[in-house]
Enzyme design. Sequence first.
Site, PDB file in Angstrom:
ATOM      1  N   HIS A 185       0.820  -1.207   0.000  1.00  0.00           N
ATOM      2  CA  HIS A 185       0.000   0.000   0.000  1.00  0.00           C
ATOM      3  C   HIS A 185       0.859   1.266   0.000  1.00  0.00           C
ATOM      4  CE1 HIS A 185      -3.708   2.046   0.099  1.00  0.00           C
ATOM      5  NE2 HIS A 185      -4.348   1.309   0.983  1.00  0.00           N
ATOM      6  N   ALA A 186       2.105   1.160   0.448  1.00  0.00           N
ATOM      7  CA  ALA A 186       3.001   2.314   0.404  1.00  0.00           C
ATOM      8  C   ALA A 186       3.370   2.686  -1.020  1.00  0.00           C
ATOM      9  CB  ALA A 186       4.282   2.020   1.195  1.00  0.00           C
TER      10      ALA A 186
END
Length: 457
Positions: free
Chosen positions: A136-137
Amino acid sequence: MSDRLSTLDYSFLSLERGELPMHMGSLMVFEGPAPTYEEFRSAIANRLDLLPRYRQRVREVPMQLNAPVWVDDPHFQLDYHLRHIALPPPGGEEQLQAITSQLLDQRLDLSRPLWEAWLIVGIDGDNWAVLNKTHHAMVDGLGGTDMIEAIMDPKPGGTEPEPSDWAPTSEPGNSSLLTAALTDLIKEPIRTIEQVGEATRAPRTAAAATAAQLAGTVKAGDKLFHSEDFLIGPVGPHRRWTWVEMDLDTVKGVKNKFGGTVNDVLLTATTGGFRALLLERGEELASDATIRTMIPVSVRQGAKSSGGNAVSAVFTDLPVGEPDPIEVLNLIRTDMEHLKRSPEALAVPALLNASTFVSPGLLSAAGRLAARVPQRSVGTVTTNIPGPQHPLYFMGRLMTGLVPFVPLGPRIRVAVALMSYNGGVWAGINADYDAVPDVEQVPEGMVATLSDLAHQR
């Protein structure tokens, strides 16, 4: 100069270190015949120039003086990121869901580029699939859709890109990282001060924007003071992932019949899924019983698809105590119309902008703490990602299904991701393995609710 992770990107890394896997994913199902691993590897290798972040890793700044940066991985090995697995017989949906749940349990190695792709063969009906895991980063839901389209072809006879002679750029040393970190630390407050200066030249506009952000933050804060005990609790390390396909024309037909939006109808179906789960458990639901959901909202502008996260969030209550699906739709439509007119979605960007003045070390510690502090306000996450409404092909094979996966959050035991593709809507339901052994009740209830609405007059 290396790209620096945003505050939001960095927060997802911090949560990962707080014992929560924070990768997103998707299962792309294709018509056969399945390619060999060598063919699959060649097709991905030829497309990596379209996805530069897939060859980069996160490099921490010494003393956590600023957020980490993206740097080319000098030891990048494609074969580490590509995996190959065959389903056991009979290769049906039950076996596919079991295998993909186990693969999604496994965390990504944070010292390498933050992605994996699994070639899955042996699916019943001469089908095969690709399971994609991306941290998700590195990307949000909408950005991930852009990337799916980037590696796909709109026609079965698409031209294979020519492979490049890519070589990693030199990795910056500690002194370069420290200098860049200090420079950025100086620039960000100056940029904020410049924005204040611009505001003094347009005071009415600035006052309106500031008031909207403040009001949105207050409203979002109000929503977080909510007690809900149906689904909230400790989250373990393992997952159950299940899914269901719904017909987009049916969803649109319900929308046209009763009003609202496609998203309103899908939230109504989701409410029906959770209601079915709770009733099956023997819960006695009061007529005003609700489950609070966080709904990510994309703030990505235009056609930008460079990766990273460009999201905010709003909160709404799913009225699981209401037995009439038409009334559920009316309640959700009213609440969502109010949210569209409210400034609540501005709250998250406003808070993140304020974090310019907070050290990354403190933000990292806060992220780890957030993963451990009990929260009793948000019961689930529901995200609806609009996907391509035309056929897509990979290696000349038609993609027939596109199932999304989103991670669980702190004490959030169930998360629902919805994605449309080529006339269908796939709901991917991710759940804690031990706490939600009955997760299949959710997709079954979603389908039943949509069918009920479609047959109402």
